[in-house]
Design a protein around this motif. Structure first.
Motif, PDB file in Angstrom:
ATOM      1  N   ALA A 105       3.302  -3.082  -0.136  1.00 46.78           N
ATOM      2  CA  ALA A 105       4.619  -3.580   0.267  1.00 46.78           C
ATOM      3  C   ALA A 105       4.517  -4.723   1.277  1.00 46.78           C
ATOM      4  O   ALA A 105       5.308  -5.661   1.239  1.00 46.78           O
ATOM      5  CB  ALA A 105       5.456  -2.443   0.854  1.00 46.78           C
ATOM      6  N   VAL A 106       3.529  -4.667   2.150  1.00 45.24           N
ATOM      7  CA  VAL A 106       3.389  -5.684   3.190  1.00 45.24           C
ATOM      8  C   VAL A 106       2.667  -6.927   2.681  1.00 45.24           C
ATOM      9  O   VAL A 106       3.034  -8.039   3.014  1.00 45.24           O
ATOM     10  CB  VAL A 106       2.664  -5.104   4.425  1.00 45.24           C
TER      11      VAL A 106
ATOM     12  N   VAL B 151       2.318 -11.464  10.822  1.00 48.50           N
ATOM     13  CA  VAL B 151       3.708 -11.784  11.123  1.00 48.50           C
ATOM     14  C   VAL B 151       4.519 -11.661   9.838  1.00 48.50           C
ATOM     15  O   VAL B 151       4.199 -12.289   8.842  1.00 48.50           O
ATOM     16  CB  VAL B 151       3.837 -13.210  11.713  1.00 48.50           C
ATOM     17  N   CYS B 152       5.549 -10.836   9.875  1.00 46.75           N
ATOM     18  CA  CYS B 152       6.401 -10.581   8.707  1.00 46.75           C
ATOM     19  C   CYS B 152       7.743 -11.270   8.896  1.00 46.75           C
ATOM     20  O   CYS B 152       8.321 -11.223   9.974  1.00 46.75           O
ATOM     21  CB  CYS B 152       6.653  -9.085   8.563  1.00 46.75           C
ATOM     22  N   GLU B 153       8.245 -11.865   7.792  1.00 52.09           N
ATOM     23  CA  GLU B 153       9.538 -12.545   7.888  1.00 52.09           C
ATOM     24  C   GLU B 153      10.484 -12.246   6.734  1.00 52.09           C
ATOM     25  O   GLU B 153      11.625 -12.639   6.767  1.00 52.09           O
ATOM     26  CB  GLU B 153       9.318 -14.061   7.933  1.00 52.09           C
ATOM     27  N   GLY B 154      10.019 -11.604   5.706  1.00 52.79           N
ATOM     28  CA  GLY B 154      10.848 -11.393   4.522  1.00 52.79           C
ATOM     29  C   GLY B 154      10.907  -9.933   4.151  1.00 52.79           C
ATOM     30  O   GLY B 154      11.104  -9.064   5.004  1.00 52.79           O
ATOM     31  N   PRO B 155      10.704  -9.634   2.872  1.00 50.08           N
ATOM     32  CA  PRO B 155      10.756  -8.248   2.412  1.00 50.08           C
ATOM     33  C   PRO B 155       9.734  -7.348   3.107  1.00 50.08           C
ATOM     34  O   PRO B 155       9.996  -6.166   3.330  1.00 50.08           O
ATOM     35  CB  PRO B 155      10.444  -8.354   0.916  1.00 50.08           C
ATOM     36  N   ASP B 156       8.578  -7.922   3.484  1.00 53.20           N
ATOM     37  CA  ASP B 156       7.586  -7.107   4.194  1.00 53.20           C
ATOM     38  C   ASP B 156       8.122  -6.663   5.557  1.00 53.20           C
ATOM     39  O   ASP B 156       7.912  -5.528   5.979  1.00 53.20           O
ATOM     40  CB  ASP B 156       6.249  -7.840   4.332  1.00 53.20           C
TER      41      ASP B 156
ATOM     42  N   GLY C 126      11.330  -6.219   6.253  1.00 52.77           N
ATOM     43  CA  GLY C 126      12.336  -5.206   5.942  1.00 52.77           C
ATOM     44  C   GLY C 126      11.703  -3.857   5.647  1.00 52.77           C
ATOM     45  O   GLY C 126      12.195  -2.813   6.085  1.00 52.77           O
ATOM     46  N   TYR C 127      10.608  -3.878   4.901  1.00 48.72           N
ATOM     47  CA  TYR C 127       9.895  -2.637   4.584  1.00 48.72           C
ATOM     48  C   TYR C 127       9.401  -1.956   5.863  1.00 48.72           C
ATOM     49  O   TYR C 127       9.629  -0.761   6.070  1.00 48.72           O
ATOM     50  CB  TYR C 127       8.719  -2.928   3.648  1.00 48.72           C
ATOM     51  N   LEU C 128       8.722  -2.721   6.725  1.00 51.72           N
ATOM     52  CA  LEU C 128       8.169  -2.130   7.945  1.00 51.72           C
ATOM     53  C   LEU C 128       9.261  -1.626   8.883  1.00 51.72           C
ATOM     54  O   LEU C 128       9.154  -0.538   9.444  1.00 51.72           O
ATOM     55  CB  LEU C 128       7.272  -3.138   8.663  1.00 51.72           C
ATOM     56  N   LEU C 129      10.316  -2.401   9.050  1.00 47.73           N
ATOM     57  CA  LEU C 129      11.415  -1.951   9.915  1.00 47.73           C
ATOM     58  C   LEU C 129      12.079  -0.705   9.342  1.00 47.73           C
ATOM     59  O   LEU C 129      12.472   0.201  10.090  1.00 47.73           O
ATOM     60  CB  LEU C 129      12.427  -3.073  10.133  1.00 47.73           C
ATOM     61  N   GLY C 130      12.194  -0.639   8.030  1.00 43.09           N
ATOM     62  CA  GLY C 130      12.724   0.575   7.405  1.00 43.09           C
ATOM     63  C   GLY C 130      11.842   1.784   7.673  1.00 43.09           C
ATOM     64  O   GLY C 130      12.343   2.879   7.941  1.00 43.09           O
TER      65      GLY C 130
END
Length: 127
Positions: A41-42, A109-114, A116-120
């Motif tokens: 996912a990341v 550093v994540c900025e998109g769907p990755d 969102g996945y981690l924050l979820g």
């Protein structure tokens, strides 16, 4: 103005101080184990499918079973600043030996769907 103390500074503290110097703060920090699905996912969207398949086994070996720390940041700077910071941190703080796995890193550093996945995951609303 803050100065670093003499002697050894923990890597985490150095990362926090450097982020603060760039105008970012850590809103929250969480530890989690990504597992295979989390690594996919990341990282799967970060490269083409073909490129990801070439490095997936090594990423799983490196990241899937161990705990990672996820920071939710806030700040007034543009997100691109974090991309430059990430690159600098990797080159400055990560001592790679010749032939060592080049995708090994200290910061992602994540900025998109990755992101969102981690924050979820850390807020209990994701996988």
């Amino acid at each position: 103005m803050e100065t670093l103390p003499f002697g050894v500074v923990e890597t985490r503290e150095l990362l926090e101080l450097s982020l603060a110097g760039l105008g970012f703060g850590i809103r929250s920090a969480h530890r989690l184990v990504l597992g295979k699905a989390g690594v996919d996912a990341v990282y799967a969207g970060a490269t083409t499918t073909t490129e990801y398949e070439l490095v997936r086994a090594r990423l799983l070996e490196y990241l899937a079973a161990d705990e990672v720390e996820v920071w939710d940041l806030d700040g007034g700077q543009a997100g691109c600043v974090l991309q430059w910071w990430k690159t600098y941190v990797r080159h400055l703080l990560l001592d790679r030996r010749p032939g060592e796995y080049l995708l090994r890193n200290l910061v992602h550093v994540c900025e998109g769907p990755d992101a969102g996945y981690l924050l979820g995951r850390v807020h209990g609303t994701g996988h």
